[in-house]
Design an enzyme around this catalytic site. Structure first.
Site, PDB file in Angstrom:
ATOM      1  N   GLY A 176      -3.613   4.954  -7.717  1.00 40.07           N
ATOM      2  CA  GLY A 176      -3.824   5.653  -8.980  1.00 40.07           C
ATOM      3  C   GLY A 176      -3.476   7.125  -9.016  1.00 40.07           C
ATOM      4  O   GLY A 176      -3.547   7.738 -10.080  1.00 40.07           O
ATOM      5  N   ASP A 218       0.829  -1.202   0.000  1.00 39.78           N
ATOM      6  CA  ASP A 218       0.000   0.000   0.000  1.00 39.78           C
ATOM      7  C   ASP A 218       0.871   1.263   0.000  1.00 39.78           C
ATOM      8  O   ASP A 218       2.101   1.193   0.127  1.00 39.78           O
ATOM      9  CB  ASP A 218      -0.918  -0.031   1.227  1.00 39.78           C
ATOM     10  CG  ASP A 218      -2.297   0.520   0.901  1.00 39.78           C
ATOM     11  OD1 ASP A 218      -2.378   1.432   0.064  1.00 39.78           O
ATOM     12  OD2 ASP A 218      -3.278   0.050   1.499  1.00 39.78           O
ATOM     13  N   ASP A 225     -10.321   3.381  -2.976  1.00 37.67           N
ATOM     14  CA  ASP A 225     -11.022   2.168  -2.549  1.00 37.67           C
ATOM     15  C   ASP A 225     -12.447   2.096  -3.091  1.00 37.67           C
ATOM     16  O   ASP A 225     -13.174   3.087  -3.072  1.00 37.67           O
ATOM     17  CB  ASP A 225     -11.075   2.106  -1.026  1.00 37.67           C
ATOM     18  CG  ASP A 225      -9.691   1.913  -0.433  1.00 37.67           C
ATOM     19  OD1 ASP A 225      -8.708   1.975  -1.200  1.00 37.67           O
ATOM     20  OD2 ASP A 225      -9.594   1.701   0.778  1.00 37.67           O
ATOM     21  N   GLU A 255      -0.995   1.812  -5.105  1.00 34.37           N
ATOM     22  CA  GLU A 255      -0.699   3.226  -4.969  1.00 34.37           C
ATOM     23  C   GLU A 255      -1.964   4.075  -5.176  1.00 34.37           C
ATOM     24  O   GLU A 255      -1.935   5.281  -5.022  1.00 34.37           O
ATOM     25  CB  GLU A 255       0.425   3.594  -5.956  1.00 34.37           C
ATOM     26  CG  GLU A 255       0.946   4.996  -5.880  1.00 34.37           C
ATOM     27  CD  GLU A 255       0.197   5.913  -6.814  1.00 34.37           C
ATOM     28  OE1 GLU A 255       0.436   7.123  -6.760  1.00 34.37           O
ATOM     29  OE2 GLU A 255      -0.640   5.435  -7.620  1.00 34.37           O
TER      30      GLU A 255
HETATM   31  C1  GLA Z   1      -6.026   1.169   1.526  1.00 31.57           C
HETATM   32  C2  GLA Z   1      -6.178   0.200   0.371  1.00 31.57           C
HETATM   33  C3  GLA Z   1      -7.263  -0.828   0.691  1.00 31.57           C
HETATM   34  C4  GLA Z   1      -6.921  -1.544   1.975  1.00 31.57           C
HETATM   35  C5  GLA Z   1      -6.729  -0.527   3.090  1.00 31.57           C
HETATM   36  C6  GLA Z   1      -6.185  -1.128   4.358  1.00 31.57           C
HETATM   37  O1  GLA Z   1      -7.136   1.991   1.694  1.00 31.57           O
HETATM   38  O2  GLA Z   1      -6.487   0.875  -0.807  1.00 31.57           O
HETATM   39  O3  GLA Z   1      -7.381  -1.743  -0.378  1.00 31.57           O
HETATM   40  O4  GLA Z   1      -5.777  -2.323   1.794  1.00 31.57           O
HETATM   41  O5  GLA Z   1      -5.795   0.473   2.724  1.00 31.57           O
HETATM   42  O6  GLA Z   1      -6.054  -0.159   5.347  1.00 31.57           O
END
Ligand code: GLA
Length: 541
Positions: A212, A171, A236, A210
């Site tokens: 995007g 992440d 997300d 990342e």
């Molecule tokens: C980010 C990622 C998610 C998930 C959360 C975990 O938001 O984009 O897919 O992995 O972190 O905290």
């Protein structure tokens, strides 16, 4: 055999390039997008061994494993940021107990053995920065600091490989917080993964998350000379949970499905086993209807997206399972050309026709997408797909498996509001033109550097489509993949993988935006795939 002759003006020289109507050979073997389950969407950072085992067993009992889903991915929340005096990751022993005689609590190898014991693969998660996302967006539970791998790249990735994990998602919350450069950090991580793989002999599938913001599709493939396999293209798909709303109430939204799909479309970067990742699936989660689940899966399948189920596998109903296991849909996602859908027509505001080229010549997966709030008639024209319009095309509805007819020229259907129709078309492949490179000894155009490191160049490349489909014929007799960077008309390029072929010629497919109907297009491949690999021709539609 149909031949066309393109005359090119190249500064002081005038080169002629012959293009012959041709059919590309056998595709090289490339890896398909990953399929599996990930803990985040339904369990957030409450994940532990009990949940993982339950989900892994459900992967088998639901028949999802038999359908092709194989990864059980543990997302954030598995580690609360503690390390021992030597910097090794320390996990909660209660959350990750011994699962078999002879095992020790707090050893993540236990859960990996359990997952592997069911014939599945295991994934793990970290952040490229000091802190993970839950330190900023606490979601359920407290705010955990230091759940990232910065300063410990070699140590952590070696640890993941030693535990036996097959997949790692990295992440970017910490990296972003520290204003790091993602292309630099992820390249460092790619090297750490490569060293871990060399030391353990164990492969780690590399998922860049990342989100995007820094256009990862432009730098993530073949990062730092290493393989990154998938990269997230957007934020997300489900919003983080706030302390006031428990995760059981987490809802998927159709609007996010559509926007993540749209943000995930980067066809020039998706080829030869590298994939755009519009995020984990929300099919089967509260918030979407059965119809919306089908639209979601159709869009992910034509995107060639990773299919990582985010729902609780123990709670899937029959309709969702049927959707998730639909063999035609899965074959479209996993198609061995590894290409992404192109928007081939926009017959009206909010009305879109998407087409994914498939490995069987003449086959296309098509989505007729109605993004408006009223029903609409949407037509797909064979001409826009590169199929011969006058030849009959068999049209099949992917969800029902029913053949809708053997039709010439086009197919049109009424698409309900905010819905889609998902079709598999089998027709006659339109023509492709073959080009051979300018060879040494030939006089180069003035801008072409001479010498053995000169790129392999193809001039006068013509396509009548907005996005050209390009089949590259090559041989790579070495035991490992070779890579070349392609520049189209001098623009920023894309890295292409050329897997080993033995002594035979094989083909990899890409899609590139050329100047439509122009004979001025120039494709230049960096010579880095030399000395052992050789590009002999390209076929273009
Ligand atoms: C980010 C990622 C998610 C998930 C959360 C975990 O938001 O984009 O897919 O992995 O972190 O905290």
């Amino acid at each position: 055999m149909h031949r066309i002759r393109a005359l090119l003006a190249c500064g002081v020289l005038c080169l002629s390039v012959w293009a012959a109507h041709a059919e590309p050979g056998q595709p090289a073997r490339i890896s398909a997008p990953p399929m599996g389950w990930s803990s985040w969407n339904s369990f957030s950072n409450t994940i532990d061994a009990r949940i993982v085992m339950q989900q892994a067993r459900a992967m088998i009992s639901t028949g999802l494993k038999r359908a092709g889903y194989q990864y059980i991915n543990i997302d954030e929340g598995w580690w609360l940021g503690q390390r021992d005096a030597k910097g090794n990751i320390v996990v909660n022993r209660k959350a990750w107990p011994a699962l078999a005689p002879g095992e020790h609590a707090g050893d993540m190898a236990n859960i990996v053995r359990y997952i592997h014991g069911l014939g599945l693969k295991a994934g793990i998660y970290t952040d490229a920065g000091f802190n993970g996302c839950s330190s900023m967006y606490p979601d359920i539970g407290p705010k955990y600091l230091h759940t990232g791998s910065q300063g410990h790249y070699d140590q952590d990735f070696l640890q993941f490989a030693r535990w036996g994990f097959d997949y790692v998602k990295v992440d970017w919350c910490g990296g972003d917080e520290e204003h790091l450069d993602p292309s630099v950090q992820y390249a460092e991580i790619a090297h750490a993964i490569e060293r871990a793989e060399r030391l353990t002999g164990h492969k780690l599938y590399f998922s860049i998350c990342e989100q995007g913001t820094d256009s990862p599709w432009t730098w993530a493939p073949h990062i730092g000379g290493m393989d990154a396999d998938i990269w997230r293209t957007s934020r997300d798909i489900v919003a983080p949970i706030v302390a006031s709303s428990p995760h059981a109430n987490r809802k998927a939204s159709f609007a996010h499905v559509i926007s993540n799909f749209e943000e995930g479309i980067h066809p020039a970067a998706e080829h030869t086993g590298f994939y755009n990742d519009p995020d984990m699936l929300v099919a089967g989660m509260p918030g979407l209807t059965a119809e919306q689940d089908r639209v979601h899966m159709a869009l992910w399948a034509v995107s060639g997206a990773p299919l990582l189920i985010g729902a609780d596998l123990t709670k899937l109903n029959d309709a969702t399972l049927k959707t998730l296991k639909n063999p035609m849909m899965l074959a479209i996602d996993q198609d061995r050309l590894g290409l992404q859908a192109i928007e081939v027509a926009r017959p009206g505001r909010g009305l879109e026709v998407w087409s994914k080229r498939l490995a069987t010549p003449g086959e296309r997966a098509v989505v007729l997408l109605n993004r408006t709030s009223s029903p609409a008639r949407i037509a797909v024209q064979w001409n826009d797909l590169g199929l011969v319009p006058s030849s009959p095309v068999q049209v099949t509805n992917v969800w029902t498996g029913k053949t809708l007819g053997l039709l010439r020229n086009s197919y049109a259907a009424a698409v309900p509001a905010n819905d889609a129709i998902f079709l598999l078309l089998r027709g006659r492949e339109g023509g492709m033109n073959r080009y051979t490179p300018l060879r040494s000894g030939e006089r180069h155009a003035p801008e072409t550097p001479a010498g053995k490191d000169a790129p392999v160049r193809f001039s006068g490349v013509v396509s009548s489509h907005r996005w050209a489909a390009i089949a590259i014929t090559y041989t790579n007799p070495s035991a490992s993949p070779r890579y070349a960077k392609l520049h189209v008309n001098g623009m920023v390029g894309t890295w292409i993988e050329f897997p080993p072929t033995g002594n035979r010629a094989r083909v990899v497919w890409i899609q590139a935006k050329l100047e439509r109907n122009s004979a001025g297009n120039v494709l230049a491949f960096s010579a880095r795939c030399a000395p052992s690999a050789r590009i002999s021709s390209i076929e273009v539609q």
